[in-house]
Write a protein that holds these residues in place. Structure first.
Motif, PDB file in Angstrom:
ATOM      1  N   ASP A   1      14.451  -2.710   0.946  1.00 21.01           N
ATOM      2  CA  ASP A   1      15.182  -2.890  -0.483  1.00 21.01           C
ATOM      3  C   ASP A   1      15.093  -1.546  -0.992  1.00 21.01           C
ATOM      4  O   ASP A   1      14.801  -0.584  -0.410  1.00 21.01           O
ATOM      5  CB  ASP A   1      14.653  -4.044  -1.342  1.00 21.01           C
ATOM      6  N   ALA A   2      15.615  -1.597  -2.452  1.00 20.19           N
ATOM      7  CA  ALA A   2      15.770  -0.329  -3.170  1.00 20.19           C
ATOM      8  C   ALA A   2      14.394   0.335  -3.170  1.00 20.19           C
ATOM      9  O   ALA A   2      14.300   1.390  -3.150  1.00 20.19           O
ATOM     10  CB  ALA A   2      16.483  -0.531  -4.557  1.00 20.19           C
ATOM     11  N   ASP A   3      13.377  -0.360  -3.433  1.00 17.30           N
ATOM     12  CA  ASP A   3      12.006   0.055  -3.797  1.00 17.30           C
ATOM     13  C   ASP A   3      11.587   0.816  -2.245  1.00 17.30           C
ATOM     14  O   ASP A   3      10.887   1.847  -2.405  1.00 17.30           O
ATOM     15  CB  ASP A   3      11.075  -0.725  -4.215  1.00 17.30           C
ATOM     16  N   ALA A   4      11.714   0.303  -1.074  1.00 21.50           N
ATOM     17  CA  ALA A   4      11.472   0.680   0.195  1.00 21.50           C
ATOM     18  C   ALA A   4      12.123   2.001   0.386  1.00 21.50           C
ATOM     19  O   ALA A   4      11.706   3.055   0.819  1.00 21.50           O
ATOM     20  CB  ALA A   4      11.523  -0.338   1.183  1.00 21.50           C
ATOM     21  N   TRP A   5      13.386   1.990   0.008  1.00 20.54           N
ATOM     22  CA  TRP A   5      14.126   3.236   0.291  1.00 20.54           C
ATOM     23  C   TRP A   5      13.846   4.325  -0.518  1.00 20.54           C
ATOM     24  O   TRP A   5      13.686   5.460  -0.233  1.00 20.54           O
ATOM     25  CB  TRP A   5      15.907   3.074   0.234  1.00 20.54           C
TER      26      TRP A   5
ATOM     27  N   TYR B   1       0.705  -1.096   0.105  1.00 19.88           N
ATOM     28  CA  TYR B   1      -0.137  -0.016   0.108  1.00 19.88           C
ATOM     29  C   TYR B   1       0.869   1.032  -0.048  1.00 19.88           C
ATOM     30  O   TYR B   1       0.519   2.188  -0.616  1.00 19.88           O
ATOM     31  CB  TYR B   1      -0.858  -0.129   1.260  1.00 19.88           C
ATOM     32  N   PHE B   2       1.765   1.353   0.793  1.00 17.20           N
ATOM     33  CA  PHE B   2       2.742   2.619   0.864  1.00 17.20           C
ATOM     34  C   PHE B   2       3.737   2.450  -0.362  1.00 17.20           C
ATOM     35  O   PHE B   2       3.783   3.681  -0.833  1.00 17.20           O
ATOM     36  CB  PHE B   2       3.482   2.244   2.195  1.00 17.20           C
ATOM     37  N   LEU B   3       4.215   1.424  -0.533  1.00 16.97           N
ATOM     38  CA  LEU B   3       4.946   1.518  -1.829  1.00 16.97           C
ATOM     39  C   LEU B   3       4.380   1.681  -3.278  1.00 16.97           C
ATOM     40  O   LEU B   3       4.951   2.600  -4.090  1.00 16.97           O
ATOM     41  CB  LEU B   3       6.040   0.382  -2.127  1.00 16.97           C
ATOM     42  N   ALA B   4       3.136   1.550  -3.169  1.00 13.54           N
ATOM     43  CA  ALA B   4       2.399   1.950  -4.618  1.00 13.54           C
ATOM     44  C   ALA B   4       2.104   3.340  -4.599  1.00 13.54           C
ATOM     45  O   ALA B   4       2.241   3.801  -5.699  1.00 13.54           O
ATOM     46  CB  ALA B   4       0.960   1.267  -4.546  1.00 13.54           C
TER      47      ALA B   4
END
Length: 534
Positions: free
Chosen positions: A267-271, A242-245
């Motif tokens: 990971d890279a997406d989260a950062w 939900y947050f990464l979208a």
């Protein structure tokens, strides 16, 4: 005024730190005692509170600190009250400011030699600049007094700080369930008046969480907490996606990177998603994690631009050595230039001194002590950093490391401050482990216009080879040459005799310590920096 009626000599400018008698260093060398204000200033500027120094246990150091606050408060309560915001706001010493404000408030209850004009309320509020600090103050007060009731001035000062600092995002970041003292405890004891209706609702929310009430109230006037709770209402497996979208949801919900890490791998997406919501201090401490996660160059360039922004650096209130620590921790070369820019911004108060300057950096064993238990940076690293940064300001600097013997380290004024600091520190250990300031001065002085010694000032007694005219640090140089001692440890006795003309002592881990150097170099008397006119 007649140009021929002037005095043939000009008195040396005076600094505020005052010596009062003779003493001995911890190593048995000649030293000098100071008046209480000077002792308090030099210790507070470097005191991490609750941590041992090389020569003092944590308990002895803290006892001395408290005793000095009480002594100076009885003498001059306004001096202490005006020191507190400078200590916290300019020198960036968090714990020391809390202790000074609390102990001075306690000392005032016993009476003072002169009437205070700065109220306890203002002093306490001035010591607290981050939302977790009111709870730290309260915890310290309870530890010292054994009471949870607060005198009026302390209560009102805490209330003022709560009004200013308690926000929805602060509650999400700092009101952790594992904390012994929660934000609701501070609100209950300080009894602040909410500055707006939303803050009244926030206080209700904090109380409901603290006392685990069946219903935790979150009103429409608390949009950040509403967004946060809406996200938590999702099935646990769906929250990260939900947050990464839509990374904007992270800011809307006040999510920190630590909270995001609890939802899955960083990971890279989260950062990439959370970086826009992170403060500069958090970014500085996580550069290595960004590299290890494989964050892309475009994202890294955005981080680098923030590191290079002087206003961002100023707001982050990071001490200069934090950027050296980040440089050492981050393996990628892509952070080198941004960290160099960040360091330049954090040392902007270092002046461009005219003429030649000899900088002596103590590399003895005691200077290998870390500046705090949570830092890998040592006192000697701070000394080297300031020495190289001085050269980067365009000064003609002769940089010398010394212990039992000494070495001269070449400098490139156009070179990287971080790389040159590392090159200097790589030579530590070449010249023994003792502290021989007198011999270092005698061997390294070659007619420079001034000398800066960065040390804990715990020199050994001079060797016979130093000569009969060099019996003390203050007599080891020609009397007309200004000598600035930058004290990194705040020990009770110092090798510098500031009663001697052209001899000065300063302290701190912030570039603000050079404010007095600039004034004195221009031939102006330098009072306490918070009292100094522009």
């Amino acid at each position: 005024m007649s140009k021929f009626a002037r005095s043939p000599t000009t008195a040396a400018p005076r600094g505020p730190v005052t010596t009062t008698g003779t003493a001995a260093t911890f190593e048995g060398g000649p030293a000098h005692s100071r008046d209480a204000k000077s002792d308090l200033f030099l210790l507070a500027a470097v005191n991490m509170v609750g941590e041992s120094g090389f020569y003092e246990s944590a308990g002895d150091r803290d006892d001395r600190f408290r005793a000095l606050v009480h002594t100076v408060t009885r003498q001059d309560p306004d001096w202490v009250a005006r020191f507190v915001p400078y200590l916290r706001g300019e020198m960036n010493m968090r714990s020391a400011a809390v202790v000074v404000a609390a102990e001075s408030a306690l000392a005032r209850r016993g009476g003072t030699d002169r009437e205070a004009t700065v109220p306890v309320r203002r002093m306490v509020a001035d010591a607290l600049l981050r939302a977790d600090e009111p709870a730290e103050f309260l915890a310290y007060w309870r530890q010292r007094t054994g009471k949870v009731t607060l005198p009026g001035g302390v209560q009102r000062g805490l209330a003022d700080a709560v009004q200013r600092l308690y926000t929805e995002k602060a509650a999400l970041k700092y009101d952790g369930g594992a904390s012994a003292w929660r934000m609701a405890d501070v609100v209950a004891l300080a009894k602040p008046h909410p500055r707006e209706p939303w803050q009244a609702d926030l206080f209700d929310y904090l109380a409901d969480r603290r006392w685990r009430r069946d219903t935790v109230r979150v009103t429409d006037r608390l949009p950040v907490l509403s967004a946060y709770r809406a996200a938590l209402a999702l099935p646990e497996a769906e929250r990260r996606a939900y947050f990464l979208a839509d990374p904007g949801r992270l800011a809307e919900a006040g999510m920190t990177w630590e909270q995001l890490s609890g939802l899955g791998p960083m990971d890279a997406d989260a950062w990439t998603a959370v970086i826009p919501s992170m403060g500069l201090m958090a970014l500085t401490r996580n550069l290595r994690n960004l590299d290890e996660a494989g964050v892309g160059d475009e994202v890294a360039a955005g981080v680098g631009a923030r590191l290079a922004d002087p206003e961002e650096v100023r707001r982050s209130r990071q001490l200069p050595y934090r950027f050296l620590s980040a440089y050492r921790a981050a393996p990628s070369l892509r952070w080198g230039h941004p960290l160099e820019r960040a360091l330049a911004a954090s040392t902007a108060n270092i002046p461009a001194l005219p003429g030649r300057t000899l900088v002596l950096v103590d590399t003895s064993g005691s200077m290998g002590q870390r500046v705090s238990a949570r830092s890998a940076v040592r006192h000697v690293d701070v000394g080297a950093l300031f020495g190289v940064a001085l050269a980067a300001r365009g000064c003609e600097v002769d940089l010398v490391g010394f212990a039992t013997d000494s070495f001269t380290h070449p400098l490139d004024k156009a070179g990287s401050v971080l790389r040159q600091t590392e090159a200097f520190c790589a030579r530590i250990g070449e010249v023994g482990h003792g502290t021989r300031i007198i011999e270092a001065l005698r061997s390294a002085y070659r007619g420079q216009d001034r000398v800066v010694v960065i040390s804990d000032m715990q020199t050994f007694a001079p060797a016979a080879s130093a000569g009969p005219t060099a019996s003390t640090v203050s007599t080891a140089l020609p009397p007309q040459v200004p000598l600035f001692g930058v004290n990194t440890a705040g020990c009770a006795a110092s090798a510098i005799d500031t009663a001697t003309p052209n001899r000065y002592e300063i302290a701190g881990f912030s570039d603000k310590l050079f404010t007095m150097v600039a004034l004195l170099t221009r031939g102006r008397d330098a009072g306490w920096p918070w009292e100094q006119a522009d």
